[in-house]
Motif scaffolding. Structure first.
Motif, PDB file in Angstrom:
ATOM      1  N   ARG A   1      36.959  49.021  52.756  1.00 29.27           N
ATOM      2  CA  ARG A   1      37.482  47.525  51.848  1.00 29.27           C
ATOM      3  C   ARG A   1      36.686  46.233  52.768  1.00 29.27           C
ATOM      4  NH1 ARG A   1      42.213  48.732  54.704  1.00 29.27           N
ATOM      5  NH2 ARG A   1      41.124  48.066  56.555  1.00 29.27           N
ATOM      6  N   LYS A   2      35.878  46.290  53.343  1.00 28.92           N
ATOM      7  CA  LYS A   2      35.025  45.112  53.853  1.00 28.92           C
ATOM      8  C   LYS A   2      34.045  45.283  52.221  1.00 28.92           C
ATOM      9  CE  LYS A   2      34.606  45.977  59.050  1.00 28.92           C
ATOM     10  NZ  LYS A   2      34.032  46.091  59.809  1.00 28.92           N
ATOM     11  N   SER A   3      33.771  46.450  52.172  1.00 30.57           N
ATOM     12  CA  SER A   3      32.827  46.297  50.641  1.00 30.57           C
ATOM     13  C   SER A   3      32.731  45.950  49.356  1.00 30.57           C
ATOM     14  CB  SER A   3      32.414  47.889  50.437  1.00 30.57           C
ATOM     15  OG  SER A   3      31.542  48.097  49.191  1.00 30.57           O
ATOM     16  N   ASP A   4      34.463  46.212  49.578  1.00 35.29           N
ATOM     17  CA  ASP A   4      35.302  46.079  48.434  1.00 35.29           C
ATOM     18  C   ASP A   4      36.034  44.793  48.296  1.00 35.29           C
ATOM     19  OD1 ASP A   4      36.030  48.595  47.012  1.00 35.29           O
ATOM     20  OD2 ASP A   4      37.210  48.463  47.808  1.00 35.29           O
ATOM     21  N   ASN A   5      35.775  43.803  48.919  1.00 34.35           N
ATOM     22  CA  ASN A   5      36.385  41.946  49.431  1.00 34.35           C
ATOM     23  C   ASN A   5      34.770  41.495  49.151  1.00 34.35           C
ATOM     24  OD1 ASN A   5      38.855  42.552  49.960  1.00 34.35           O
ATOM     25  ND2 ASN A   5      38.537  42.473  52.193  1.00 34.35           N
ATOM     26  N   SER A   6      33.831  42.315  49.824  1.00 34.44           N
ATOM     27  CA  SER A   6      32.643  41.411  49.472  1.00 34.44           C
ATOM     28  C   SER A   6      32.348  41.393  47.770  1.00 34.44           C
ATOM     29  CB  SER A   6      31.047  42.771  50.278  1.00 34.44           C
ATOM     30  OG  SER A   6      30.073  42.461  49.629  1.00 34.44           O
ATOM     31  N   THR A   7      32.218  42.708  47.446  1.00 34.81           N
ATOM     32  CA  THR A   7      32.230  42.830  46.122  1.00 34.81           C
ATOM     33  C   THR A   7      33.306  41.658  45.510  1.00 34.81           C
ATOM     34  OG1 THR A   7      31.386  45.404  46.587  1.00 34.81           O
ATOM     35  CG2 THR A   7      32.425  44.221  43.778  1.00 34.81           C
ATOM     36  N   ALA A   8      34.620  41.953  45.513  1.00 39.64           N
ATOM     37  CA  ALA A   8      35.637  40.726  44.781  1.00 39.64           C
ATOM     38  C   ALA A   8      34.859  39.118  45.517  1.00 39.64           C
ATOM     39  CB  ALA A   8      36.304  40.716  45.703  1.00 39.64           C
ATOM     40  N   VAL A   9      34.129  38.837  45.822  1.00 39.19           N
ATOM     41  CA  VAL A   9      33.879  37.515  46.830  1.00 39.19           C
ATOM     42  C   VAL A   9      32.653  36.595  46.248  1.00 39.19           C
ATOM     43  CG1 VAL A   9      33.084  35.787  48.442  1.00 39.19           C
ATOM     44  CG2 VAL A   9      35.148  37.130  49.128  1.00 39.19           C
ATOM     45  N   LYS A  10      31.584  38.142  45.511  1.00 41.95           N
ATOM     46  CA  LYS A  10      30.722  37.389  44.720  1.00 41.95           C
ATOM     47  C   LYS A  10      30.836  37.674  43.517  1.00 41.95           C
ATOM     48  CE  LYS A  10      27.468  40.563  47.487  1.00 41.95           C
ATOM     49  NZ  LYS A  10      26.940  42.111  48.285  1.00 41.95           N
ATOM     50  N   ALA A  11      32.082  38.945  42.326  1.00 45.91           N
ATOM     51  CA  ALA A  11      32.641  37.921  42.076  1.00 45.91           C
ATOM     52  C   ALA A  11      32.980  36.834  40.702  1.00 45.91           C
ATOM     53  CB  ALA A  11      33.189  39.889  41.096  1.00 45.91           C
ATOM     54  N   GLN A  12      33.966  36.481  42.425  1.00 44.43           N
ATOM     55  CA  GLN A  12      35.387  35.798  41.815  1.00 44.43           C
ATOM     56  C   GLN A  12      33.370  34.290  42.385  1.00 44.43           C
ATOM     57  OE1 GLN A  12      37.549  34.293  41.269  1.00 44.43           O
ATOM     58  NE2 GLN A  12      36.724  32.380  41.013  1.00 44.43           N
ATOM     59  N   LYS A  13      32.894  34.388  43.847  1.00 43.42           N
ATOM     60  CA  LYS A  13      31.570  32.955  43.017  1.00 43.42           C
ATOM     61  C   LYS A  13      30.878  32.946  41.850  1.00 43.42           C
ATOM     62  CE  LYS A  13      30.364  33.238  47.589  1.00 43.42           C
ATOM     63  NZ  LYS A  13      29.181  33.817  48.657  1.00 43.42           N
ATOM     64  N   ARG A  14      30.432  34.019  40.543  1.00 44.16           N
ATOM     65  CA  ARG A  14      30.004  34.232  40.101  1.00 44.16           C
ATOM     66  C   ARG A  14      30.850  33.150  38.917  1.00 44.16           C
ATOM     67  NH1 ARG A  14      28.194  39.512  40.843  1.00 44.16           N
ATOM     68  NH2 ARG A  14      30.275  40.609  40.196  1.00 44.16           N
ATOM     69  N   VAL A  15      32.248  33.588  38.960  1.00 45.96           N
ATOM     70  CA  VAL A  15      33.657  33.082  37.733  1.00 45.96           C
ATOM     71  C   VAL A  15      32.650  31.288  38.301  1.00 45.96           C
ATOM     72  CG1 VAL A  15      35.822  33.254  37.294  1.00 45.96           C
ATOM     73  CG2 VAL A  15      34.572  34.939  38.396  1.00 45.96           C
ATOM     74  N   ASP A  16      33.237  31.140  39.186  1.00 50.94           N
ATOM     75  CA  ASP A  16      33.330  29.903  39.946  1.00 50.94           C
ATOM     76  C   ASP A  16      31.770  29.465  39.281  1.00 50.94           C
ATOM     77  OD1 ASP A  16      35.173  30.402  41.325  1.00 50.94           O
ATOM     78  OD2 ASP A  16      35.053  30.528  42.798  1.00 50.94           O
ATOM     79  N   LYS A  17      30.848  29.957  39.085  1.00 49.16           N
ATOM     80  CA  LYS A  17      29.755  29.477  38.645  1.00 49.16           C
ATOM     81  C   LYS A  17      29.831  29.431  37.291  1.00 49.16           C
ATOM     82  CE  LYS A  17      24.919  30.033  39.896  1.00 49.16           C
ATOM     83  NZ  LYS A  17      23.671  30.187  41.042  1.00 49.16           N
ATOM     84  N   SER A  18      29.883  30.005  36.301  1.00 47.24           N
ATOM     85  CA  SER A  18      30.332  30.167  35.203  1.00 47.24           C
ATOM     86  C   SER A  18      31.132  29.149  35.201  1.00 47.24           C
ATOM     87  CB  SER A  18      30.240  31.029  34.586  1.00 47.24           C
ATOM     88  OG  SER A  18      30.448  32.057  33.486  1.00 47.24           O
ATOM     89  N   ALA A  19      32.294  28.654  34.722  1.00 50.87           N
ATOM     90  CA  ALA A  19      33.074  27.110  34.837  1.00 50.87           C
ATOM     91  C   ALA A  19      32.802  26.672  35.437  1.00 50.87           C
ATOM     92  CB  ALA A  19      34.397  27.968  35.665  1.00 50.87           C
ATOM     93  N   GLU A  20      31.486  26.380  35.890  1.00 51.11           N
ATOM     94  CA  GLU A  20      31.022  25.230  36.534  1.00 51.11           C
ATOM     95  C   GLU A  20      30.129  24.497  35.293  1.00 51.11           C
ATOM     96  OE1 GLU A  20      28.341  24.601  40.239  1.00 51.11           O
ATOM     97  OE2 GLU A  20      30.262  24.784  41.188  1.00 51.11           O
ATOM     98  N   HIS A  21      29.340  26.040  34.926  1.00 53.08           N
ATOM     99  CA  HIS A  21      28.344  25.840  33.918  1.00 53.08           C
ATOM    100  C   HIS A  21      28.634  25.203  32.780  1.00 53.08           C
ATOM    101  CE1 HIS A  21      25.483  26.157  36.784  1.00 53.08           C
ATOM    102  NE2 HIS A  21      25.213  28.014  36.744  1.00 53.08           N
ATOM    103  N   SER A  22      30.103  25.254  32.416  1.00 54.74           N
ATOM    104  CA  SER A  22      30.975  25.429  31.077  1.00 54.74           C
ATOM    105  C   SER A  22      31.776  24.056  31.465  1.00 54.74           C
ATOM    106  CB  SER A  22      31.936  26.582  31.078  1.00 54.74           C
ATOM    107  OG  SER A  22      32.657  26.760  32.122  1.00 54.74           O
TER     108      SER A  22
END
Length: 137
Positions: free
Chosen positions: A114-135
């Motif tokens: 669960r911790k690993s899944d949460n960590s992966t989800a947080v990283k994915a969300q950061k990538r999405v946020d960063k991508s949205a920031e650049h767009s």
């Protein structure tokens, strides 16, 4: 001489694959360390000592003292915190102790996943946020 790494691993109810994964090494390498077939790398020795809360000298068979004063104090604090639980566990028969230990291992693996899944989800969300920031630029 009997492998202290293997003793500690078995006492904790861990399979080689699980401990190796926790240490970031292969199961084959852990097996070689346990059988004293190859020299253990210093960084891995430190990880194992930290994982089991023992000294490197104890792991290497240089000393029979498992913990230095600082690590023993950490152990004592932990025991104080969970003393009642330990006392109840000690009063169980060996079959029930083994069952409880198995349950704890399953819960730990689930928690780790669960911790690993949460960590992966947080990283994915950061990538999405960063991508949205650049767009937006």
């Amino acid at each position: 001489m009997k492998s202290r790494i293997k003793e500690l691993r078995k006492k904790r109810g861990l399979m080689q694959q699980r401990l190796a994964s926790e240490l970031g090494i292969t199961q084959q390498m852990l097996s070689k360390y346990e059988r004293d077939v190859t020299l253990i790398k210093v960084d891995v020795l430190k990880k194992i000592a930290k994982y089991f809360n023992v000294t490197t000298d104890y792991l290497l068979g240089v000393s029979d003292v498992k913990r230095d004063l600082q690590r023993q104090m950490i152990m004592n604090e932990t025991l104080d915190e969970y003393y009642d639980l330990v006392e109840v566990y000690k009063e169980l028969d060996p079959y029930d102790q083994e069952m409880i230990w198995s349950i704890i291992q399953v819960v730990k693996r689930t928690s780790d996943r669960r911790k690993s899944d949460n960590s992966t989800a947080v990283k994915a969300q950061k990538r999405v946020d960063k991508s949205a920031e650049h767009s937006d630029l």
